[in-house]
Every structure is written in structure tokens, then in C-alpha cells.
Design a protein around this motif. Structure first.
Motif, PDB file in Angstrom:
ATOM      1  N   VAL A  16       0.864  -1.183   0.000  1.00 12.85           N
ATOM      2  CA  VAL A  16       0.000   0.000   0.000  1.00 12.85           C
ATOM      3  C   VAL A  16       0.900   1.233   0.000  1.00 12.85           C
ATOM      4  O   VAL A  16       2.093   1.169   0.315  1.00 12.85           O
ATOM      5  CB  VAL A  16      -0.952   0.026   1.224  1.00 12.85           C
ATOM      6  N   GLU A  17       0.322   2.364  -0.336  1.00 12.07           N
ATOM      7  CA  GLU A  17       1.118   3.573  -0.529  1.00 12.07           C
ATOM      8  C   GLU A  17       1.896   3.992   0.720  1.00 12.07           C
ATOM      9  O   GLU A  17       3.076   4.346   0.644  1.00 12.07           O
ATOM     10  CB  GLU A  17       0.197   4.708  -0.998  1.00 12.07           C
ATOM     11  N   ASP A  18       1.258   3.960   1.883  1.00 14.14           N
ATOM     12  CA  ASP A  18       1.940   4.400   3.101  1.00 14.14           C
ATOM     13  C   ASP A  18       3.077   3.451   3.485  1.00 14.14           C
ATOM     14  O   ASP A  18       4.094   3.878   4.041  1.00 14.14           O
ATOM     15  CB  ASP A  18       0.949   4.516   4.264  1.00 14.14           C
ATOM     16  N   TYR A  19       2.905   2.175   3.203  1.00 17.93           N
ATOM     17  CA  TYR A  19       3.968   1.197   3.468  1.00 17.93           C
ATOM     18  C   TYR A  19       5.161   1.499   2.555  1.00 17.93           C
ATOM     19  O   TYR A  19       6.314   1.535   2.994  1.00 17.93           O
ATOM     20  CB  TYR A  19       3.420  -0.203   3.204  1.00 17.93           C
ATOM     21  N   ALA A  20       4.872   1.741   1.278  1.00 18.79           N
ATOM     22  CA  ALA A  20       5.929   2.075   0.324  1.00 18.79           C
ATOM     23  C   ALA A  20       6.633   3.374   0.723  1.00 18.79           C
ATOM     24  O   ALA A  20       7.853   3.499   0.609  1.00 18.79           O
ATOM     25  CB  ALA A  20       5.339   2.207  -1.080  1.00 18.79           C
ATOM     26  N   ARG A  21       5.862   4.344   1.214  1.00 22.55           N
ATOM     27  CA  ARG A  21       6.457   5.626   1.610  1.00 22.55           C
ATOM     28  C   ARG A  21       7.364   5.449   2.825  1.00 22.55           C
ATOM     29  O   ARG A  21       8.422   6.077   2.920  1.00 22.55           O
ATOM     30  CB  ARG A  21       5.355   6.648   1.915  1.00 22.55           C
ATOM     31  N   ALA A  22       6.972   4.600   3.759  1.00 23.16           N
ATOM     32  CA  ALA A  22       7.809   4.345   4.941  1.00 23.16           C
ATOM     33  C   ALA A  22       9.152   3.754   4.525  1.00 23.16           C
ATOM     34  O   ALA A  22      10.201   4.113   5.063  1.00 23.16           O
ATOM     35  CB  ALA A  22       7.083   3.404   5.903  1.00 23.16           C
ATOM     36  N   ILE A  23       9.138   2.852   3.533  1.00 22.84           N
ATOM     37  CA  ILE A  23      10.385   2.254   3.053  1.00 22.84           C
ATOM     38  C   ILE A  23      11.216   3.290   2.302  1.00 22.84           C
ATOM     39  O   ILE A  23      12.415   3.449   2.551  1.00 22.84           O
ATOM     40  CB  ILE A  23      10.090   1.055   2.132  1.00 22.84           C
ATOM     41  N   ALA A  24      10.580   4.009   1.380  1.00 22.80           N
ATOM     42  CA  ALA A  24      11.298   4.974   0.546  1.00 22.80           C
ATOM     43  C   ALA A  24      11.905   6.108   1.367  1.00 22.80           C
ATOM     44  O   ALA A  24      12.926   6.689   0.984  1.00 22.80           O
ATOM     45  CB  ALA A  24      10.362   5.538  -0.523  1.00 22.80           C
ATOM     46  N   SER A  25      11.288   6.425   2.503  1.00 25.83           N
ATOM     47  CA  SER A  25      11.781   7.522   3.354  1.00 25.83           C
ATOM     48  C   SER A  25      12.663   7.010   4.485  1.00 25.83           C
ATOM     49  O   SER A  25      12.999   7.755   5.402  1.00 25.83           O
ATOM     50  CB  SER A  25      10.605   8.305   3.938  1.00 25.83           C
ATOM     51  N   ARG A  26      12.994   5.704   4.432  1.00 26.34           N
ATOM     52  CA  ARG A  26      13.810   5.070   5.475  1.00 26.34           C
ATOM     53  C   ARG A  26      13.202   5.259   6.867  1.00 26.34           C
ATOM     54  O   ARG A  26      13.880   5.576   7.837  1.00 26.34           O
ATOM     55  CB  ARG A  26      15.245   5.601   5.442  1.00 26.34           C
ATOM     56  N   GLY A  27      11.899   5.088   6.929  1.00 25.63           N
ATOM     57  CA  GLY A  27      11.217   5.143   8.211  1.00 25.63           C
ATOM     58  C   GLY A  27      10.860   6.532   8.692  1.00 25.63           C
ATOM     59  O   GLY A  27      10.376   6.684   9.816  1.00 25.63           O
ATOM     60  N   ARG A  28      11.057   7.550   7.860  1.00 27.24           N
ATOM     61  CA  ARG A  28      10.727   8.932   8.259  1.00 27.24           C
ATOM     62  C   ARG A  28       9.772   9.559   7.249  1.00 27.24           C
ATOM     63  O   ARG A  28      10.107  10.535   6.573  1.00 27.24           O
ATOM     64  CB  ARG A  28      12.006   9.780   8.363  1.00 27.24           C
ATOM     65  N   PRO A  29       8.557   9.012   7.111  1.00 26.22           N
ATOM     66  CA  PRO A  29       7.631   9.524   6.093  1.00 26.22           C
ATOM     67  C   PRO A  29       7.292  10.993   6.271  1.00 26.22           C
ATOM     68  O   PRO A  29       6.956  11.678   5.299  1.00 26.22           O
ATOM     69  CB  PRO A  29       6.394   8.635   6.261  1.00 26.22           C
ATOM     70  N   GLU A  30       7.372  11.487   7.510  1.00 27.64           N
ATOM     71  CA  GLU A  30       7.049  12.899   7.740  1.00 27.64           C
ATOM     72  C   GLU A  30       8.084  13.815   7.086  1.00 27.64           C
ATOM     73  O   GLU A  30       7.839  15.016   6.893  1.00 27.64           O
ATOM     74  CB  GLU A  30       6.951  13.188   9.243  1.00 27.64           C
ATOM     75  N   LEU A  31       9.253  13.259   6.739  1.00 29.34           N
ATOM     76  CA  LEU A  31      10.306  14.053   6.107  1.00 29.34           C
ATOM     77  C   LEU A  31      10.417  13.765   4.606  1.00 29.34           C
ATOM     78  O   LEU A  31      11.372  14.174   3.957  1.00 29.34           O
ATOM     79  CB  LEU A  31      11.663  13.765   6.776  1.00 29.34           C
TER      80      LEU A  31
END
Length: 296
Positions: free
Chosen positions: A138-153
């Protein structure tokens, strides 16, 4: 896979000429025509005012090819005018940019090749040790990986990586969607990527996706983890006989594209072993349901 493949929320135009696959098929057919006509690469090169290495690159699908060169090569190989049009059509399709071209600044060449071939695969088999397979995220899971665990950044590049991964998933909704067979290590379900809320949504998504007849998911239990395979990999299998089956293995500095018959056979045996070691698809669904229930 998991490291480079993933984000713009702009809806892309309709496109599906599958240029990477067309280029490979065209190159293979041109090589066969040349060999059947008993013409050397050097002789073929003269007909297009090029070099022997250019003919080699064309046949190996390393470069695009001009229509004029196609006409000259076909003439050299003894293909008459009334039989040239299918080759010209294929050349036109192979020279069109794929949808992933807009993300080329984010992707190394080896990953662009993989995405292009993934679009054309009839069957995709994937094993993941660490993450949910990219096509099922899902998108948020992918974003967590792509941001190395810092989706807020997450910056623009991260968002585009996520958009890239979401765009790749659209092939699952095509009428001719490939059959996807995913095997994941049980640890994937216990790794709270993005936090509890994201994992809840990710498990819901997996349960929904496994209702599809084209998608099979199996989980390798802890007790058998690590025996059959040393790392994650994907196998692409194609309906077109000109396209060799392919194994794709990422590493920190790039990726391997393996297509030799003995390599395909070895990874095929490993995947078969994984499917035997893993819980059945139904038992895997029950495990997903149990995990989903445990996080509320």
C-alpha cells in the motif's frame, strides 16, 4: 523488488506498447533473419552504414533502431516489401517511451530494464525476506520504506519513488494481468513498517489481493525460514518465445539479470522448494487474518 522501485500523484496517460519487450523480440528476430541468410554482422553493418558492434547492440536490444535501418537490414536479409510491415510496426512500438520514462532520473538503467520487462511478463514469481513485495504494497507502506522510516520528512524524490511503485501495480488490474506468485518470510508480517496503522492497512490489502485468481501468496514459517534461499529475488516468465525467462536479484550496488538456462533452472528449483516449505495459500491467508486480528 524493494530498494529502488517506488512515488507523483499525477495520473499518467494511457500507454502500453511494452517497448522493452518489443525491442528484445525485434532484435532476436533480426538476428535469426541474418543467420538464416548466412550474413555476417560485418556485412549487415555495411548495409546500414554502421559498425559490427551496432548490429550486435541492435540484436541484443541494447539500443533503439531507426526505421530506415530496419528497411535496409530487411532488404539485406532478403525480406521482400510485403513482409516488412510487422517489423516496422515493432520498431515503432519499441522506440516509444514507456510510462516509466518520466521517472528515469530516479532509476538506474538496470532497474528501468526490469520495469519494462515486468510490464510484459505473463508470470511473476517473487520471494521476499524483509518487506511485502513491491507489487502488493500500500502507498503508506511504500512511503515508509522509501523515506527510510521517516515519512514525515518525505521530499519530492521520495513521493515520486512511491508514485513509481503505485504505477507499477496497475499491471495487476489489466485484463491480461500477469499471474503473481509471492512467497514471503513470516518475519515480514511482524516487522511494523510505518507503524501499526500502516501495517493494519497493509494486511487488509494483502487479504483483499489474495482473493484474486491471479495472485497467490504463501508465508514461509519461522521454523523453515532461511533454508531454501539466501536472499530475495524475482523471476519473470514470458509468453513470447523470443523473451528469455529472467531472474532479477538486487544488491547494494545494483542488480543482476540472470537469463542463462542453468541459472533459471536453479532459481526455479529454489522457488519450488520455498512453495513446499511455505504454508499453503489458504493457511497463509489464515495466518494473515490472525495477524490482522492481533493488531486490532
Amino acid at each position: 523488488m524493494t530498494t529502488v522501485d517506488s512515488g507523483d500523484h499525477h495520473e499518467p496517460p494511457e500507454e502500453h506498447p511494452k517497448p522493452t519487450a518489443r525491442r528484445i523480440v525485434l532484435g532476436t528476430q533480426l538476428r535469426r533473419l541474418r543467420e538464416a541468410a548466412e550474413i555476417t554482422r560485418a556485412e549487415a553493418a555495411e548495409s546500414i552504414r554502421g559498425s559490427e558492434s551496432k548490429i550486435s547492440r541492435i540484436e541484443l536490444a541494447k539500443v533503439s533502431i531507426k526505421e530506415r535501418d530496419i528497411v535496409d537490414l530487411l532488404k539485406c536479409y532478403g525480406v521482400d516489401e510485403q513482409h516488412r510491415e510487422p517489423f516496422l510496426d515493432m520498431a515503432r512500438e519499441s522506440n516509444q517511451p514507456g510510462w516509466w520514462n518520466r521517472y528515469s532520473d530516479l532509476m538506474p538503467d538496470w532497474f528501468q530494464d526490469f520495469v519494462g520487462l515486468e510490464e510484459s511478463a505473463a508470470r511473476i514469481q517473487t520471494f521476499e525476506l524483509q518487506f511485502v513485495p513491491g507489487l502488493l504494497q500500500v502507498e503508506d507502506y511504500a512511503r515508509a520504506i522509501a523515506s527510510r522510516g521517516r515519512p514525515e520528512l518525505a521530499d519530492e524524490d521520495v513521493q515520486r519513488r512511491v508514485a513509481l511503485r503505485m504505477q507499477r501495480q496497475k499491471l495487476l488490474n489489466r485484463p491480461d494481468a500477469p499471474r503473481v506468485w509471492a512467497v514471503i518470510d513470516e518475519s515480514v508480517l511482524h516487522r511494523p513498517i510505518g507503524g501499526i496503522r500502516v501495517m493494519r492497512a497493509q494486511l487488509d490489502h494483502l487479504l483483499e489481493m489474495t482473493k484474486r485468481s491471479t495472485i497467490t501468496l504463501q508465508v514461509v514459517p519461522y521454523r523453515l525460514s532461511g533454508y531454501a534461499a539466501e536472499g530475495s529475488f524475482s523471476m519473470l516468465r514470458f509468453a513470447e518465445p523470443e523473451l528469455p525467462n529472467l531472474v532479477y536479484v538486487e544488491h547494494l550496488a545494483g542488480a543482476l539479470h540472470l537469463d542463462k538456462p542453468d541459472e533459471i533452472e536453479k532459481y526455479g528449483r529454489v522457488f519450488d522448494r520455498l512453495t513446499v516449505d511455505a504454508e499453503t495459500p489458504e493457511a497463509s491467508r489464515q495466518l494473515l487474518q490472525k495477524m490482522r486480528a492481533s493488531i486490532g
